[in-house]
Write an enzyme that holds these catalytic residues in place. Structure first.
Site, PDB file in Angstrom:
ATOM      1  N   THR A 105      13.089  22.682  -8.540  1.00  0.00           N
ATOM      2  CA  THR A 105      13.059  21.894  -7.312  1.00  0.00           C
ATOM      3  C   THR A 105      11.608  21.819  -6.851  1.00  0.00           C
ATOM      4  O   THR A 105      10.797  22.685  -7.176  1.00  0.00           O
ATOM      5  CB  THR A 105      13.959  22.508  -6.221  1.00  0.00           C
ATOM      6  OG1 THR A 105      13.548  23.846  -5.972  1.00  0.00           O
ATOM      7  CG2 THR A 105      15.428  22.482  -6.645  1.00  0.00           C
ATOM      8  N   VAL A 134       9.638  22.094  -3.981  1.00  0.00           N
ATOM      9  CA  VAL A 134       8.915  23.114  -3.228  1.00  0.00           C
ATOM     10  C   VAL A 134       8.867  24.428  -4.008  1.00  0.00           C
ATOM     11  O   VAL A 134       7.850  25.127  -3.998  1.00  0.00           O
ATOM     12  CB  VAL A 134       9.535  23.313  -1.824  1.00  0.00           C
ATOM     13  CG1 VAL A 134       8.825  24.414  -1.054  1.00  0.00           C
ATOM     14  CG2 VAL A 134       9.491  22.009  -1.032  1.00  0.00           C
ATOM     15  N   CYS A 135       9.930  24.735  -4.735  1.00  0.00           N
ATOM     16  CA  CYS A 135       9.950  25.970  -5.527  1.00  0.00           C
ATOM     17  C   CYS A 135       8.898  25.914  -6.632  1.00  0.00           C
ATOM     18  O   CYS A 135       8.203  26.899  -6.889  1.00  0.00           O
ATOM     19  CB  CYS A 135      11.340  26.210  -6.111  1.00  0.00           C
ATOM     20  SG  CYS A 135      12.600  26.465  -4.839  1.00  0.00           S
ATOM     21  N   LYS A 136       8.766  24.757  -7.266  1.00  0.00           N
ATOM     22  CA  LYS A 136       7.739  24.600  -8.289  1.00  0.00           C
ATOM     23  C   LYS A 136       6.355  24.779  -7.675  1.00  0.00           C
ATOM     24  O   LYS A 136       5.510  25.503  -8.216  1.00  0.00           O
ATOM     25  CB  LYS A 136       7.847  23.228  -8.949  1.00  0.00           C
ATOM     26  CG  LYS A 136       6.732  22.957  -9.932  1.00  0.00           C
ATOM     27  CD  LYS A 136       6.768  21.551 -10.473  1.00  0.00           C
ATOM     28  CE  LYS A 136       5.534  21.341 -11.342  1.00  0.00           C
ATOM     29  NZ  LYS A 136       5.397  19.987 -11.785  1.00  0.00           N
ATOM     30  N   MET A 188       5.790  28.587  -6.842  1.00  0.00           N
ATOM     31  CA  MET A 188       5.567  29.451  -8.000  1.00  0.00           C
ATOM     32  C   MET A 188       4.247  29.108  -8.689  1.00  0.00           C
ATOM     33  O   MET A 188       3.535  30.004  -9.156  1.00  0.00           O
ATOM     34  CB  MET A 188       6.738  29.377  -8.975  1.00  0.00           C
ATOM     35  CG  MET A 188       8.054  29.940  -8.431  1.00  0.00           C
ATOM     36  SD  MET A 188       7.970  31.690  -7.929  1.00  0.00           S
ATOM     37  CE  MET A 188       8.110  31.537  -6.147  1.00  0.00           C
TER      38      MET A 188
END
Length: 154
Positions: A41, A43-45, A48
C-alpha cells in the site's frame, strides 16, 4: 495500553524466510518496531522505504528496525524484494503482537472482520524497555522520522 518505561512485550514472529524472530534476541540494541497496516500500500511503502534510507543512521545509533504487519511471510518477502529492503519484515498473522502492543486496527479498509496493524512506532532501549511510542490517528499518517532518529540518538 503500553506506556513509556514499561517492558516491551516479547514476541515470536516469522520473518519473510519463516524463521522465528524475538524481541529478546535483540537486547543490547535499541529496537524500532514499525507496525504498518499492509504491504504494497502506498503509505506503507513510503514508510518502509524511508526507514531503509535511514538505516545507516539508525545502525550508527546502535538501533535496528523491525517492520511488523499481519501479512503472510510470503507476501512480506515479495514486498522486501520489490522495495529492496534490507531489514526484517515480521509477520504477525495471528495478530497476537498487535494485540499485545494495543495497535489492532479492526475492520481495516472497511472490511468487516479484517484486523490489520495500526501504523505505530515503539522504540525499546537496550534493556527492552519502551523509551518512546507513537500511534497514528489514521492509517494514512506517517511518523516523524526525524523524531525517531533523535530518540535513538539520545
Amino acid at each position: 495500553m503500553l506506556e513509556v518505561g514499561q517492558e516491551a512485550p516479547e514476541f515470536n514472529l516469522h520473518d519473510s524466510a519463516r524463521n522465528i524472530v524475538t524481541l529478546g534476541e535483540h537486547k543490547g540494541k535499541k529496537i524500532v518496531l514499525a507496525f504498518f497496516p499492509a504491504a504494497f500500500t502506498g503509505v506503507c511503502k513510503t514508510e518502509m522505504c524511508t526507514f531503509q534510507d535511514s538505516l545507516s543512521a539508525l545502525n550508527d545509533a546502535n538501533a535496528i528496525v523491525l517492520g511488523i504487519d499481519v501479512d503472510a511471510p510470503f507476501s512480506n518477502q515479495a514486498f522486501i524484494d520489490k522495495n529492496n529492503l534490507t531489514f526484517p519484515i515480521l509477520s504477525d498473522y495471528t495478530r497476537t503482537t498487535v494485540d499485545a502492543y494495543g495497535v489492532a486496527l479492526e475492520n481495516f479498509a472497511g472490511m468487516d472482520g479484517y484486523t490489520a496493524a495500526q501504523r505505530s512506532i515503539f522504540i525499546a532501549d537496550e534493556n527492552g524497555n519502551l523509551m518512546w511510542k507513537w500511534i497514528a490517528d489514521n492509517p494514512g499518517q506517517e511518523p516523524d522520522y526525524d523524531k525517531i532518529l533523535s530518540i535513538v540518538n539520545s
